[in-house]
Design a protein around this motif. Structure first.
Motif, PDB file in Angstrom:
ATOM      1  N   THR A 181      -5.747  -2.708  -5.048  1.00 57.66           N
ATOM      2  CA  THR A 181      -5.717  -2.883  -3.594  1.00 57.66           C
ATOM      3  C   THR A 181      -7.114  -3.163  -3.049  1.00 57.66           C
ATOM      4  O   THR A 181      -7.302  -4.070  -2.218  1.00 57.66           O
ATOM      5  CB  THR A 181      -5.134  -1.635  -2.918  1.00 57.66           C
ATOM      6  OG1 THR A 181      -3.803  -1.412  -3.406  1.00 57.66           O
ATOM      7  CG2 THR A 181      -5.082  -1.806  -1.409  1.00 57.66           C
ATOM      8  N   TYR A 215       4.173   6.352  -7.998  1.00 63.00           N
ATOM      9  CA  TYR A 215       3.511   5.055  -7.933  1.00 63.00           C
ATOM     10  C   TYR A 215       4.013   4.179  -9.080  1.00 63.00           C
ATOM     11  O   TYR A 215       4.256   4.669 -10.189  1.00 63.00           O
ATOM     12  CB  TYR A 215       1.987   5.200  -8.028  1.00 63.00           C
ATOM     13  CG  TYR A 215       1.351   5.688  -6.747  1.00 63.00           C
ATOM     14  CD1 TYR A 215       0.822   4.799  -5.824  1.00 63.00           C
ATOM     15  CD2 TYR A 215       1.292   7.050  -6.455  1.00 63.00           C
ATOM     16  CE1 TYR A 215       0.240   5.243  -4.642  1.00 63.00           C
ATOM     17  CE2 TYR A 215       0.716   7.512  -5.278  1.00 63.00           C
ATOM     18  CZ  TYR A 215       0.197   6.593  -4.377  1.00 63.00           C
ATOM     19  OH  TYR A 215      -0.359   7.041  -3.208  1.00 63.00           O
ATOM     20  N   VAL A 242       3.667   0.267 -11.237  1.00 59.08           N
ATOM     21  CA  VAL A 242       2.959  -0.982 -11.510  1.00 59.08           C
ATOM     22  C   VAL A 242       3.940  -1.903 -12.216  1.00 59.08           C
ATOM     23  O   VAL A 242       4.721  -1.479 -13.062  1.00 59.08           O
ATOM     24  CB  VAL A 242       1.694  -0.752 -12.365  1.00 59.08           C
ATOM     25  CG1 VAL A 242       2.022  -0.105 -13.710  1.00 59.08           C
ATOM     26  CG2 VAL A 242       0.942  -2.069 -12.570  1.00 59.08           C
ATOM     27  N   GLU A 282      -1.595   5.500  -9.937  1.00 49.64           N
ATOM     28  CA  GLU A 282      -2.090   5.603  -8.564  1.00 49.64           C
ATOM     29  C   GLU A 282      -3.509   5.047  -8.475  1.00 49.64           C
ATOM     30  O   GLU A 282      -3.854   4.321  -7.538  1.00 49.64           O
ATOM     31  CB  GLU A 282      -2.063   7.058  -8.098  1.00 49.64           C
ATOM     32  CG  GLU A 282      -2.530   7.226  -6.661  1.00 49.64           C
ATOM     33  CD  GLU A 282      -2.469   8.669  -6.178  1.00 49.64           C
ATOM     34  OE1 GLU A 282      -2.974   8.948  -5.077  1.00 49.64           O
ATOM     35  OE2 GLU A 282      -1.930   9.523  -6.916  1.00 49.64           O
ATOM     36  N   THR A 308       0.804  -4.097  -3.058  1.00 50.54           N
ATOM     37  CA  THR A 308      -0.271  -5.063  -3.266  1.00 50.54           C
ATOM     38  C   THR A 308       0.305  -6.475  -3.170  1.00 50.54           C
ATOM     39  O   THR A 308       1.493  -6.662  -2.898  1.00 50.54           O
ATOM     40  CB  THR A 308      -0.949  -4.856  -4.634  1.00 50.54           C
ATOM     41  OG1 THR A 308       0.022  -5.051  -5.674  1.00 50.54           O
ATOM     42  CG2 THR A 308      -1.536  -3.449  -4.741  1.00 50.54           C
ATOM     43  N   TRP A 355      -3.341   1.321  -8.749  1.00 47.99           N
ATOM     44  CA  TRP A 355      -2.932   0.756  -7.459  1.00 47.99           C
ATOM     45  C   TRP A 355      -4.118   0.687  -6.487  1.00 47.99           C
ATOM     46  O   TRP A 355      -4.331  -0.328  -5.813  1.00 47.99           O
ATOM     47  CB  TRP A 355      -1.808   1.609  -6.855  1.00 47.99           C
ATOM     48  CG  TRP A 355      -1.609   1.362  -5.395  1.00 47.99           C
ATOM     49  CD1 TRP A 355      -0.906   0.356  -4.812  1.00 47.99           C
ATOM     50  CD2 TRP A 355      -2.155   2.136  -4.313  1.00 47.99           C
ATOM     51  NE1 TRP A 355      -0.989   0.444  -3.448  1.00 47.99           N
ATOM     52  CE2 TRP A 355      -1.742   1.525  -3.116  1.00 47.99           C
ATOM     53  CE3 TRP A 355      -2.937   3.285  -4.257  1.00 47.99           C
ATOM     54  CZ2 TRP A 355      -2.100   2.040  -1.866  1.00 47.99           C
ATOM     55  CZ3 TRP A 355      -3.307   3.786  -3.027  1.00 47.99           C
ATOM     56  CH2 TRP A 355      -2.879   3.168  -1.843  1.00 47.99           C
ATOM     57  N   GLU A 397       2.702   0.447   0.879  1.00 40.78           N
ATOM     58  CA  GLU A 397       1.366   0.030   0.403  1.00 40.78           C
ATOM     59  C   GLU A 397       1.451  -0.944  -0.774  1.00 40.78           C
ATOM     60  O   GLU A 397       0.766  -0.801  -1.793  1.00 40.78           O
ATOM     61  CB  GLU A 397       0.556   1.274  -0.020  1.00 40.78           C
ATOM     62  CG  GLU A 397       0.397   2.321   1.049  1.00 40.78           C
ATOM     63  CD  GLU A 397      -0.675   1.967   2.082  1.00 40.78           C
ATOM     64  OE1 GLU A 397      -1.287   0.906   1.932  1.00 40.78           O
ATOM     65  OE2 GLU A 397      -0.898   2.756   2.994  1.00 40.78           O
ATOM     66  N   ALA A 452       1.497  -3.547  -7.630  1.00 36.98           N
ATOM     67  CA  ALA A 452       1.612  -2.089  -7.624  1.00 36.98           C
ATOM     68  C   ALA A 452       1.959  -1.615  -6.217  1.00 36.98           C
ATOM     69  O   ALA A 452       1.730  -2.324  -5.231  1.00 36.98           O
ATOM     70  CB  ALA A 452       0.311  -1.446  -8.109  1.00 36.98           C
ATOM     71  N   GLY A 453       2.500  -0.409  -6.141  1.00 35.67           N
ATOM     72  CA  GLY A 453       2.865   0.146  -4.838  1.00 35.67           C
ATOM     73  C   GLY A 453       3.306   1.594  -4.961  1.00 35.67           C
ATOM     74  O   GLY A 453       3.368   2.163  -6.056  1.00 35.67           O
ATOM     75  N   LYS A 454       3.633   2.175  -3.807  1.00 40.33           N
ATOM     76  CA  LYS A 454       4.077   3.569  -3.735  1.00 40.33           C
ATOM     77  C   LYS A 454       5.571   3.584  -3.426  1.00 40.33           C
ATOM     78  O   LYS A 454       6.046   2.877  -2.548  1.00 40.33           O
ATOM     79  CB  LYS A 454       3.300   4.312  -2.653  1.00 40.33           C
ATOM     80  CG  LYS A 454       3.597   5.798  -2.581  1.00 40.33           C
ATOM     81  CD  LYS A 454       2.707   6.467  -1.535  1.00 40.33           C
ATOM     82  CE  LYS A 454       2.986   7.980  -1.480  1.00 40.33           C
ATOM     83  NZ  LYS A 454       2.134   8.649  -0.479  1.00 40.33           N
TER      84      LYS A 454
END
Length: 896
Positions: free
Chosen positions: A546, A253, A255, A539, A473, A542, A471, A489-491
């Motif tokens: 979200t 993850y 940021v 994580e 944001t 995030w 995923e 943020a994201g994966k």
């Protein structure tokens, strides 16, 4: 005998309070209190642990209270009593409510989390402590710190009201970008307490420890009183430059923080739209004038601006925008000094005027091409003049703005509908903010303006590899202001080794492109073996971000999309154990005590319903007793809980009425303490209040206050509601068989000579010797010599004439059919108005000296010199289509 002692640990991020029992002073001793906060890359996890012991030989009640930031999500809570742990469980709100309701039905529980102030909400749980027993409370919450005006801030309100043997506040900060500055501040620090504070800082880390001994906490060696009473504040910022920002990665993850500095500021075109209705009179309008004077001084010479004030009418300082020259600013300041409060609230026309003024300025090419246009609305009430339907107003403003301008909505106090302002702002690229009525309201207004005064980027698009990031944001932003920060943020897909980012934005001078590449392996090494991090914090960051964005999107989304946003936010709330507005935490307690309590996440709108109660709601009810009256006829009394001479208690928003085997309609509150009846524990629900439809909703002229009036008139008799010879109008009404509601109104106009007889079954119109019957089953409209009459199918009848009062009769179908009467443009009544309702439209005001009470939810209303005690309540609003809609009003019952 069982005693009660309150141990209240009020924390934002750590506010600590102890309320003592006079009979057993310090019977519950705080053995230790630790507040441990870990801040890793702006994401903070705070653990509050309190150990208490009962020192006396009888049971005592310990109450654990923590005030935490409104932006935080509770993630865990537990109590350990003599080695056995009782945890809290986070569930979907509906499921938790069902479990909670079962407990309520057995008279067991109370709500846990409620809004208490500007930045705080309160967590509250109590437990009985056996003699010589110990209890450990532990609460954990998490939040993403938001950068404002160039800094992050942690505020610790420290008020133990008791010397604590083991007391400490321990804060550890880790910022891989580097710490630019860090400072601590306090309102209670002495030379002795300074010795208890240590601060260690290097390039990326800081450790702040406040650990005073008993001797250091004492006001003096002779007194057992604590010095700890005030604010302890930590402010810091991180190092940054004009680049693509900083990317941090942990366990797949990422940021991304983006906050460029040292960039030119866009010129602004700003229109201040200021409510000057009657309800703004006094301190509100004074503070608004003070704030505007300072804000005008802060305008830059390249800015353009204008002022619009509104009440029942809209007034423009200038019909176009003027450059912020010294001469124009001085002219505007002279205008501000003349702003006085009077009249109603025409929000729709005021905002449309602002949008039109910007349109004209753009068309005339007065404004610079590369500039930012914004409208800043300040209002303290709901629309009472012109268009009153908030949904129509929202639609009108969105059509007028068309995405060209940004709308910021500031709600002054609590008589505004925050949901209305929030949706309208979000629909138009802005935000809503509540301005709290306090001694520093002017500073709150100035502070908000400072946040939006320096736009340095617009149309920001942050792009990542399309097929490698899941995923994500929000990554598109309309504006960026100096001193704030963008967080995305994201994966990351497992197969990605390098994470590239490209940022496109417009500055005042050029189009910009920022590029950066993050080596995933190298970035993950930064957080290995760091004692300052907690778990998979990115994580969780995030998920936190979200959920917040999904809830915000749901405010302005269409129904289908809204449901999708809410469903996804609920899924994440449950997965990551966050108490959000969609989830609740059920707190399990020992078998011999209350089984369950419920922790809900309040919203800013909830604050409008609970502001009059707070944590003292239970205490306020204790001095009142309930009497059984005989067998009242069912539904004889339309109002279960009255706000008149028989009932002056402030009604707590977190309680429900529980009296078993008694018809609740046969209950009345008695103010005397000498009642021979045994006292009953009563819990009161605003839902019961909201289920009541008042007989009348009276909008006081030139004031933004509404009276919910109930009449004690006899059933089936005609009551003179209003007569105004100057306006040539009179209205009588007839109560139904059980006095619950009015079922017939008769309206007479002198010019033209028209009579309307409005019942639940039909509308009968008499004019010129002819009679016409209208049915509620279909809509109809017509005009008689300027008098407009319109029937909206099964909803309402409206009568309006130029320079006269508009009358609306609502047709309410649920739960039992009845009619509601409402006057609009009440400042059009003459001073000759009389009758049950007419008496309120002149010489009606709230006494400045409350006399009977200093509570903000209780007032003394003077009507032609006669004083009535009224309390703030929430009643069903029969003017609204939804039967769940409520209105905040001052509740009063009178006899014709």
């Amino acid at each position: 005998m069982e005693g009660r002692v309150f141990v209240a640990l009020l924390v934002f991020s750590s506010l600590i309070v102890l309320a003592e029992n006079t009979e057993h002073k310090n019977a519950i001793e705080i053995h230790s209190l630790h507040v441990d906060s870990t801040v890793t890359s702006r994401f903070a996890q705070t653990v509050i642990t309190s150990k208490v012991v009962n020192k006396v030989n009888e049971s005592q009640e310990a109450v654990f209270e923590v005030e935490l930031p409104k932006t935080a999500f509770i993630t865990n809570f537990s109590m350990s009593i003599d080695g056995e742990t009782y945890p809290g469980t986070i569930k979907e709100k509906a499921s938790a409510q069902e479990q909670y309701d079962i407990a309520v039905s057995h008279g067991q529980s109370a709500g846990l989390v409620k809004t208490t102030g500007r930045k705080l909400e309160q967590f509250h749980v109590s437990v009985n402590v056996a003699p010589a027993s110990k209890v450990t409370f532990e609460l954990i919450y998490e939040e993403l710190l938001k950068r404002k005006l160039g800094k992050y801030e942690l505020l610790f309100k420290v008020r133990p009201k008791q010397l604590v043997k083991h007391f400490q506040i321990d804060i550890r900060i880790f910022e891989p970008q580097g710490i630019n500055f860090l400072e601590t501040d306090s309102t209670f620090m002495t030379n002795e307490l300074t010795e208890a504070l240590t601060k260690v800082q290097n390039e990326t880390k800081a450790h702040i420890l406040f650990k005073p001994t008993i001797a250091q906490q004492k006001k003096s060696p002779e007194l057992e009183e604590t010095l700890l009473d005030g604010d302890f504040i930590i402010r810091y910022d991180v190092k940054r430059s004009v680049s693509a920002g900083d990317i941090q990665i942990v366990n797949g993850y990422f940021v991304h923080y983006f906050a460029p500095s040292e960039m030119p500021t866009f010129p602004k075109n700003v229109i201040f739209v200021v409510d000057q209705s009657g309800s703004m009179a006094g301190r509100k309008i004074e503070q608004t004038r003070d704030a505007l004077m300072k804000i005008l001084e802060d305008l830059r010479p390249e800015d353009h601006f204008s002022l619009i004030t509104f009440s029942s009418r809209v007034t423009e300082w200038n019909n176009t925008l003027l450059q912020a020259t010294e001469q124009n600013v001085e002219s505007a300041k002279r205008y501000v000094k003349t702003i006085m409060a009077r009249g109603g609230t025409d929000i729709n026309n005021a905002l449309l005027t602002a949008a039109n003024t910007l349109d004209k300025a753009n068309y005339a090419e007065i404004l610079q091409g590369e500039s930012i246009s914004m409208i800043i609305l300040l209002t303290d009430g709901q629309p009472t003049v012109g268009v009153r339907n908030v949904e129509i107003i929202q639609q009108n403003i969105q059509k007028a703005v068309k995405g060209k301008y940004v709308l910021y909505c500031l709600g002054f106090g609590f008589d505004v509908s925050y949901k209305f302002l929030e949706k309208m702002a979000l629909d138009n690229g802005g935000i809503a903010r509540r301005i709290y009525e306090d001694s520093d309201s002017d500073l709150q207004l100035q502070g908000f303006y400072q946040e939006v005064a320096t736009p340095i980027l617009k149309e920001i698009e942050i792009q990542y590899p399309e097929n490698s990031i899941l995923e994500l944001t929000q990554n598109s932003f309309k504006l960026f202001f100096d001193g704030s920060e963008i967080v995305v943020a994201g994966k990351i897909d497992n197969e990605l080794d390098i994470l590239p980012v490209e940022i496109q934005a417009q500055s005042h001078t050029s189009n910009l492109i920022f590029k950066e590449e993050a080596n995933i392996t190298e970035k993950e090494k930064v957080f290995q073996h760091q004692k300052y991090i907690f778990g998979n914090f990115i994580e969780r960051l995030w998920a936190y971000l979200t959920i917040q964005q999904l809830l915000e999107k749901s405010v302005s989304a269409r129904e289908e999309q809204k449901n999708l946003h809410v469903a996804r936010a609920l899924e994440l709330s449950l997965k990551y154990s966050f108490v959000t507005p969609l989830t609740s935490m059920v707190v399990t307690k020992p078998d011999d005590q209350q089984k369950h309590q419920l922790a809900n996440k309040p919203t800013e709108s909830d604050n409008e319903k609970s502001r009059f109660t707070g944590s003292s709601g239970t205490k306020r009810l204790k001095s009142y007793r309930m009497k059984m009256l005989g067998n009242y006829r069912r539904h004889d009394d339309e109002s279960l809980l009255r706000s008149d001479e028989n009932f002056g208690v402030s009604l707590a928003s977190d309680y429900s009425l529980k009296v078993q085997n008694v018809d609740h309609r046969a209950l009345l509150f008695d103010m005397t303490e000498q009642s021979p009846e045994p006292p009953r524990t009563v819990q009161i629900s605003p839902q019961l209040l909201a289920n009541e439809y008042p007989h009348f909703l009276l909008q006081l002229p030139r004031q933004n206050d509404v009276i919910c009036l109930n009449s004690d008139g006899k059933p089936q008799t005609s009551i003179n509601l209003i007569s105004d010879a100057d306006k040539g109008i009179s209205v009588t009404g007839k109560l139904g068989r059980n006095r619950n509601h009015f079922v017939l109104f008769e309206i007479n106009y002198l010019d033209p000579h028209v009579q309307l007889r409005v019942s639940k079954e039909e509308v009968v119109l008499s004019y010129g010797g002819q009679t016409t019957k209208l049915s509620w089953r279909k809509s109809a409209s017509f005009t008689i010599q300027g008098l407009k009459i319109a029937v909206e199918k099964e909803r309402s009848l409206t009568m309006s004439a130029p320079d006269n009062i508009t009358i609306k009769i609502s047709f309410v179908k649920s739960p039992n059919r009845f009619l509601g009467l409402y006057f609009m443009d009440t400042d059009h009544f003459s001073d000759k108005a009389s009758g049950l309702l007419g008496q309120f439209f002149f010489d009606t005001h709230f006494e400045s000296n409350l006399g009977v009470s200093q509570r903000e939810d209780e007032r003394v209303l003077s009507v032609h010199g006669q004083q009535h005690r009224v309390t703030r309540q929430y009643k069903k609003d029969y003017r609204l289509e939804s039967t769940t809609g409520t209105i905040s009003c001052w509740s009063l019952r009178i006899t014709p």
